[in-house]
Write a protein that holds these residues in place. Sequence first.
Motif, PDB file in Angstrom:
ATOM      1  N   ARG A 173      22.838 -34.941   6.220  1.00  0.00           N
ATOM      2  CA  ARG A 173      22.413 -36.009   5.320  1.00  0.00           C
ATOM      3  C   ARG A 173      20.927 -36.290   5.482  1.00  0.00           C
ATOM      4  N   GLN A 210      24.121 -31.693   0.182  1.00  0.00           N
ATOM      5  CA  GLN A 210      25.449 -32.210   0.524  1.00  0.00           C
ATOM      6  C   GLN A 210      26.448 -31.952  -0.602  1.00  0.00           C
ATOM      7  N   ASP A 251      28.790 -32.568   6.850  1.00  0.00           N
ATOM      8  CA  ASP A 251      28.220 -33.263   5.706  1.00  0.00           C
ATOM      9  C   ASP A 251      27.340 -34.421   6.151  1.00  0.00           C
ATOM     10  N   HIS A 252      27.805 -35.171   7.141  1.00  0.00           N
ATOM     11  CA  HIS A 252      27.005 -36.293   7.643  1.00  0.00           C
ATOM     12  C   HIS A 252      25.803 -35.796   8.439  1.00  0.00           C
ATOM     13  N   ASN A 261      26.111 -39.976   0.558  1.00  0.00           N
ATOM     14  CA  ASN A 261      25.901 -38.524   0.507  1.00  0.00           C
ATOM     15  C   ASN A 261      25.353 -38.160  -0.866  1.00  0.00           C
TER      16      ASN A 261
END
Length: 321
Positions: free
Chosen positions: A157, A183, A153-154, A178
């Motif tokens: 980004r 995301q 997820d990061h 986020n």
Amino acid sequence: MQNLTDVLGNTTTHKNLSVIIKVCVVIPFFCVFLCCIGVMLHIFASHRQFLDTSRYILFAYMLINDTLQLLSSVLLFLFVMGQVKFAIVYCVPLLFISTATFQNTPLILATMSLERYVAIFYPLQRPAAWRSDRIWIIVVSLFLISSTTPLIDHAIREHDPAVDVFTTPVVCKATTVNSSPIQTLFKAAMSIIFFAVVAVIILFTYVRILLETRKLRQDRASVNKAMHTVLLHGFQLLLSMLAFTSPITETLIVLHVDWLPQDISFFNYFCFMLIPRFLSPLIYGFRDQILRDYIRKTFLCCSNKMKPHIRVKLRDIFSAS
């Protein structure tokens, strides 16, 4: 002009009062949770028999995981309530812990159900990974699997060139860090996959143990107990899934009640995040007969230790008067 100042002052006062009430509701609730979890972890650490049983080791791991999840979420809640701003580089670790521990809970429930399945079907030839001295391999694997979601997820980004992750202060919340549609879609898909897989595992173990109960004529009590335990894991999974009902509850509240958006968010957070995380380990812990007896003995021991001190204080008060 004076009327406008009065209106703004009343609005600010109402907002501050609302924040104080929310904090005063969450903090005592969280302290009670920490007290109960602390007692159970102290019992686990004080009695060797719990550390020699895979089921109790997994339960202790769930207690630690849920404590980290609630601690990170309560800190994020307090930061948002106080509008505390700091750099993204300090915000990301909190969000990482919150997301990873949230994803880890259903995995632990599935693993505990599989442990009961292994204990019933392989009582004498238990696989090495399920023994108490090797269960840490499964625990580490669960943590690594649950950590993949926040890491990916990061990684996907969208970086805003105007925002410096080391210096730009922001309010630490998921929608700030986020915020891209990719995301949001990724987190929703991963959550659905996690919970669907866990639901299938729990259903599979429950049905298998149920069929085994009909075959066995001896030791039906232990098999029935295992079946009820797996059913309890299914209930714990439903409690965890309440976090995904927030869009539905928000729509219903908006249609029927005239609440502010921040009040709706707090209602969802308290009812569908805090309370399920609080109830899930306590229901499982107090259901276990052995653990419940030790909890009762711990509280009785503490109350007996407190009584002499109370008597001494009362005697000193009366003698001084």
